[in-house]
Design a protein around this motif. Structure first.
Motif, PDB file in Angstrom:
ATOM      1  N   UNK A  16       0.838  -1.198   0.000  1.00 57.64           N
ATOM      2  CA  UNK A  16       0.000   0.000   0.000  1.00 57.64           C
ATOM      3  C   UNK A  16       0.873   1.248   0.000  1.00 57.64           C
ATOM      4  N   UNK A  17       0.521   2.226  -0.837  1.00 54.95           N
ATOM      5  CA  UNK A  17       1.320   3.448  -0.962  1.00 54.95           C
ATOM      6  C   UNK A  17       1.449   4.209   0.356  1.00 54.95           C
ATOM      7  N   UNK A  41      -5.332  -4.512   3.217  1.00 55.54           N
ATOM      8  CA  UNK A  41      -6.354  -5.129   4.058  1.00 55.54           C
ATOM      9  C   UNK A  41      -7.057  -6.232   3.280  1.00 55.54           C
ATOM     10  N   UNK A  42      -7.222  -7.374   3.923  1.00 59.84           N
ATOM     11  CA  UNK A  42      -7.820  -8.532   3.260  1.00 59.84           C
ATOM     12  C   UNK A  42      -9.199  -8.268   2.657  1.00 59.84           C
ATOM     13  N   UNK A  43     -10.078  -7.459   3.302  1.00 61.49           N
ATOM     14  CA  UNK A  43     -11.385  -7.182   2.669  1.00 61.49           C
ATOM     15  C   UNK A  43     -11.296  -6.554   1.282  1.00 61.49           C
ATOM     16  N   UNK A 103     -22.731  -7.800   9.423  1.00 59.01           N
ATOM     17  CA  UNK A 103     -21.602  -7.444  10.280  1.00 59.01           C
ATOM     18  C   UNK A 103     -20.661  -8.633  10.395  1.00 59.01           C
ATOM     19  N   UNK A 104     -19.404  -8.403  10.001  1.00 53.36           N
ATOM     20  CA  UNK A 104     -18.407  -9.469   9.940  1.00 53.36           C
ATOM     21  C   UNK A 104     -17.479  -9.463  11.136  1.00 53.36           C
ATOM     22  N   UNK A 105     -17.007 -10.644  11.477  1.00 57.97           N
ATOM     23  CA  UNK A 105     -15.977 -10.812  12.498  1.00 57.97           C
ATOM     24  C   UNK A 105     -14.893 -11.693  11.897  1.00 57.97           C
ATOM     25  N   UNK A 106     -13.639 -11.291  12.071  1.00 60.65           N
ATOM     26  CA  UNK A 106     -12.541 -12.093  11.546  1.00 60.65           C
ATOM     27  C   UNK A 106     -11.208 -11.473  11.891  1.00 60.65           C
ATOM     28  N   UNK A 107     -10.177 -11.877  11.177  1.00 61.12           N
ATOM     29  CA  UNK A 107      -8.824 -11.352  11.359  1.00 61.12           C
ATOM     30  C   UNK A 107      -8.051 -11.653  10.087  1.00 61.12           C
ATOM     31  N   UNK A 108      -6.855 -11.083   9.968  1.00 70.50           N
ATOM     32  CA  UNK A 108      -6.036 -11.335   8.789  1.00 70.50           C
ATOM     33  C   UNK A 108      -5.776 -12.828   8.628  1.00 70.50           C
TER      34      UNK A 108
END
Length: 376
Positions: free
Chosen positions: A27-28, A142-144, A238-243
């Motif tokens: 990412x820049x 970011x994964x999303x 609504x999402x819940x997660x991690x990398x």
């Protein structure tokens, strides 16, 4: 890949994956020392960028891999040699770095399988149609961002890519969403709250958005109810997660939901995801007994680049069928109700989230203590 988000993002990403390479987003906005760390730890073979990005990277201190100028690719030159590697969904395809919750970002190895599992679940659960327009606004590290880039593309739908400058200005952001007819959007709760507080008249026209996906931060009960009030006919996921596990748990608010929630709904798991709650002794928790969330199944990462820390977070547990399966310890506590729904309680450690970034308060304290002007 060191590019601003644009149509060139698709060209570089698809070229990378189709050639058999592993995709690593740079990412820049990342600091130079982190970019150097990523390049070194991933042993990057090529960097796809533009003239501006190449000039910026050439000023970095670390030894740089060869560059590929995206403008030359657009002219039809074949600059990325194909690798003779068998393509399979279980192969490592992407490396994303965590936000550095323990003081140093960690590289996480992902397969295409976890991304495909997520996309097929959301397509089937929320039925994307020919008229839907997907918004891409998440930074590439970011994964999303991968959900946003591929959710529309692989279904033949239009995708609107918005720059950070537009996203950070609520008026410009809402006007762009209205102008281009966006119907699917992924958004962090703090940005959603900015839209609620915005005085732009365009926000009243956002009824066209039928699916709002919130992730990256905890969604408060007040924000959920504000969304229910402002957009009663839309669905909020609504999402819940991690990398390390992608988006694996969710709850929804739909047109059939109560007019006002008195508490946050219970979380459920997406398809092909296993959830275990274990107490401090590593035993399975009974209903209503709190335990640490462990995630297994198709959405779990291969592991960290640093093999030494894998055993700290990735554990092997026995399934009810007696098989051995890898799980990721989330660090969050929850309890399971009688219906199987999960209710989050809090952190197992001293980590908090600020604008989607995990911050380890213990690690932050240790960093501050090292400053010469700070006494213990």
């Amino acid at each position: 890949m060191f590019l601003e988000r644009s149509h060139q993002t698709y060209l570089a990403l698809l070229a990378t994956l189709r050639s058999g390479y592993i995709y690593v987003p740079l990412e820049r906005s990342l600091p130079k020392n982190l970019i150097n760390k990523i390049i070194k730890e991933c042993d990057i073979s090529w960097v796809i960028s533009d003239a501006e990005g190449i000039a910026a990277l050439e000023q970095a201190e670390a030894e740089q891999p060869p560059f590929i100028d995206i403008s030359e690719v657009l002219q039809g030159e074949e600059l990325l040699p194909e690798i003779n590697t068998p393509r399979a969904a279980a192969n490592i395809a992407m490396i994303f770095f965590t936000s550095g919750s323990t003081g140093s970002p960690k590289g996480v190895k992902h397969t295409q399988l976890h991304l495909l599992n997520r996309l097929h679940w959301i397509w089937n659960r929320f039925a994307i149609n020919d008229q839907d327009v997907v918004c891409q606004r998440a930074p590439l590290n970011y994964l999303p961002s991968m959900w946003e880039l591929f959710a529309g593309l692989l279904k033949g739908n239009r995708t609107l890519i918005l720059s950070d400058r537009i996203v950070k200005d609520p008026k410009s952001f809402t006007e762009a969403l209205v102008k281009y007819g966006v119907t699917w959007i992924n958004i962090v709760p703090s940005l959603l709250n900015m839209l609620f507080e915005s005085k732009s008249e365009a926000i009243e026209k956002l009824q066209q958005i039928r699916l709002w996906i919130t992730c990256g931060e905890k969604l408060s009960l007040s924000s959920l109810n504000k969304h229910r009030e402002k957009f009663p006919k839309s669905t909020l996921l609504n999402d819940y997660g991690a990398t390390e596990v992608n988006g694996v748990l969710y709850f929804t608010s739909t047109a059939e939901s109560p007019q006002r929630f008195t508490r946050l709904p219970a979380f459920q798991s997406i398809a092909n995801v296993a959830v275990r709650l274990l107490d401090k002794q590593g035993e399975k928790c009974k209903p209503y007994y709190p335990g640490q969330i462990h995630i297994g199944g198709s959405s779990i990462a291969k592991g960290y680049l640093d093999q030494k820390i894998n055993q700290q977070k990735f554990v092997v547990l026995s399934t009810p069928e007696g098989k051995r399966q890898k799980y990721f310890a989330m660090g969050d506590w929850a309890y399971q109700d009688a219906t199987g729904g999960l209710h989050l309680i809090g952190r197992f450690d001293n980590i908090v989230k600020i604008r989607g970034n995990r911050i380890d308060l213990n690690g932050l304290g240790e960093k501050i203590k090292r400053l010469p002007s700070v006494a213990d």
